[in-house]
Design an enzyme around this catalytic site. Structure first.
Site, PDB file in Angstrom:
ATOM      1  N   ASP A 160       6.185   4.535   2.488  1.00 44.66           N
ATOM      2  CA  ASP A 160       6.124   5.609   1.622  1.00 44.66           C
ATOM      3  C   ASP A 160       7.143   6.754   1.662  1.00 44.66           C
ATOM      4  OD1 ASP A 160       3.785   4.578   0.693  1.00 44.66           O
ATOM      5  OD2 ASP A 160       2.318   5.673   1.837  1.00 44.66           O
ATOM      6  N   LYS A 205      -5.224   2.540   5.377  1.00 48.47           N
ATOM      7  CA  LYS A 205      -3.976   2.834   6.012  1.00 48.47           C
ATOM      8  C   LYS A 205      -4.089   3.220   7.659  1.00 48.47           C
ATOM      9  CE  LYS A 205      -1.465   3.946   1.915  1.00 48.47           C
ATOM     10  NZ  LYS A 205      -0.125   4.843   1.312  1.00 48.47           N
TER      11      LYS A 205
END
Ligand code: ATR
Length: 285
Positions: free
Chosen positions: A104, A68
Site C-alpha cells: 500500500d 490484513k
C-alpha cells in the site's frame, strides 16, 4: 492442481473487488498463463484458508479488509513495510515459506511519483485518519523523508497511537484543529472513509490550505470525493485514489507471474468503466 500460477484476492465481502480485473488485464496483455480470482473467506475460516494455500496450488495472493492484520499474524516471514505498518496485503512463497508484504505504501508513492512529480519536495503533510490505511501512508511519507507529518483523527487516541508507533517527525492532533493544521502543509492525504459513496458526512473545510498544496484521497469510490471536489473548487491541485489501487497491485503480480506490469491509462480507463457500470447497477464499490 493448476499447471500454471494461480493467485487470488480474499476479503469479506470480496465481490466488488477490482483486483481480478486489474490482474486479468495484465495476464491477458502480457500473454501469460496464470489465473487470479476473488475468493470470499469469512474471518473464522481465514486461518484454514491460509494454511491450505500451498496444498491448493496457490503461488500467493492479495488480502484485503478485514483480513490484513490476521494475514500479518499468520505468515512466516514479512517484509519491512509489513512489519512497520502492522498489516499484510500481499502473500507469496519463497522456498516453501509463506511471506507477507505490504504494497500500500509503495502504491501511494508510485502513484504520486507518476502523476505529480515533485510532490515530495516539501516535507510537511497533513494526514486525515488513523486506521490501517493511515499507517501505510505515514510509513510511506517517513520513507520519503517527510519530517513534519501531522496526523489528525476524529478519535484522537488512534492518531496518538500512530504518532507513537512512527516517532520522530510525526505528531497527533485533535480533529477540530484541522484549520490550523492546514497552514504550512504541502500535502493533504485523506485516509478516512469520509465521503465514501453512500456516506453523507460533511467535507473538510480546506479554505485555510496553502495555495500550492497537493490534496490527495485514498478513497476512489467515488473518484471525485467531496474533499477533492472542494479542493478543485478552491483551485488546488488534486490526485485521486485510483492510482494507488493500481500501483499497489504491481509488486504482487511480478512475484507471482514473473513480469513487472505497467500501470497504463488504458488500465485506468478499464477500471473507471467498471466503476461506472457498478454505479449504474446500484453497487457503490
Ligand atoms: P482503514 O483500515 O481502511 O483505514 P478504519 O480502521 O476503519 O479503516 O479507519 C477508518 C478511518 O475513517 C478512521 O480514521 C475513522 O475515524 P475514527 O478512528 O474516529 O473512527 C475515520 N472516519 C470514519 N467516519 C468518519 C467521519 N464521519 N468523520 C471523521 N472520520 C471518520
Amino acid at each position: 492442481m493448476a499447471d500454471f500460477p494461480a493467485a487470488f484476492v480474499t476479503g469479506y465481502p470480496i465481490r466488488h473487488s477490482r483486483s481480478p480485473l486489474i490482474h486479468g488485464h495484465w495476464l491477458q496483455n502480457y500473454g501469460l498463463d496464470g489465473s487470479y480470482r476473488a475468493i470470499e473467506v469469512a474471518p473464522d475460516g481465514f486461518a484454514d484458508f491460509i494454511r491450505g494455500l500451498h496444498k491448493n496450488g496457490f503461488v500467493g495472493g492479495n488480502v484485503t479488509i478485514p483480513h490484513k492484520e490476521n494475514a500479518f499474524a499468520l505468515c512466516s516471514r514479512r517484509d519491512a513495510a509489513a512489519e512497520e505498518i502492522g498489516a499484510v496485503n500481499t502473500l507469496w512463497f519463497e522456498d516453501g515459506v509463506l511471506w507477507g508484504g505490504n504494497t500500500d505504501a509503495y502504491g501511494f508513492v508510485a502513484n504520486l511519483d507518476g502523476m505529480n512529480p515533485g510532490w515530495d519536495r516539501h516535507k510537511s503533510a497533513l494526514v486525515l485518519g488513523a486506521g490501517g490505511a493511515s499507517r501505510a501512508v505515514v510509513y510511506a511519507l517517513k520513507q520519503r523523508g517527510f519530517d513534519d507529518i501531522r496526523i489528525t483523527n476524529r478519535t484522537v487516541e488512534r492518531a496518538r497511537e500512530i504518532a507513537d508507533r512512527f516517532g520522530r517527525g510525526t505528531s497527533s492532533h485533535e480533529w477540530r484543529a484541522i484549520p490550523e493544521l492546514l497552514e504550512g502543509a504541502a500535502l493533504i492525504v485523506n485516509t478516512t472513509s469520509l465521503g465514501m459513496e453512500g456516506k453523507d458526512d460533511g467535507a473538510v473545510d480546506l479554505s485555510n490550505a496553502d495555495r500550492d498544496v497537493l490534496v490527495t484521497d485514498i478513497v476512489y469510490v467515488p473518484l471525485m470525493t467531496p474533499l477533492l471536489q472542494s479542493a478543485n473548487a478552491l483551485g488546488l491541485r488534486t490526485a485521486d485514489g485510483l492510482g494507488m489501487l493500481l500501483h499497489q497491485a504491481v509488486p504482487g503480480f511480478e512475484r507471482w507471474f514473473g513480469t513487472r506490469p505497467d500501470v497504463t491509462p488504458e488500465l485506468r480507463e478499464l477500471i473507471i468503466a467498471d466503476m461506472n457500470r457498478s454505479a449504474r447497477n446500484g453497487f457503490s464499490k
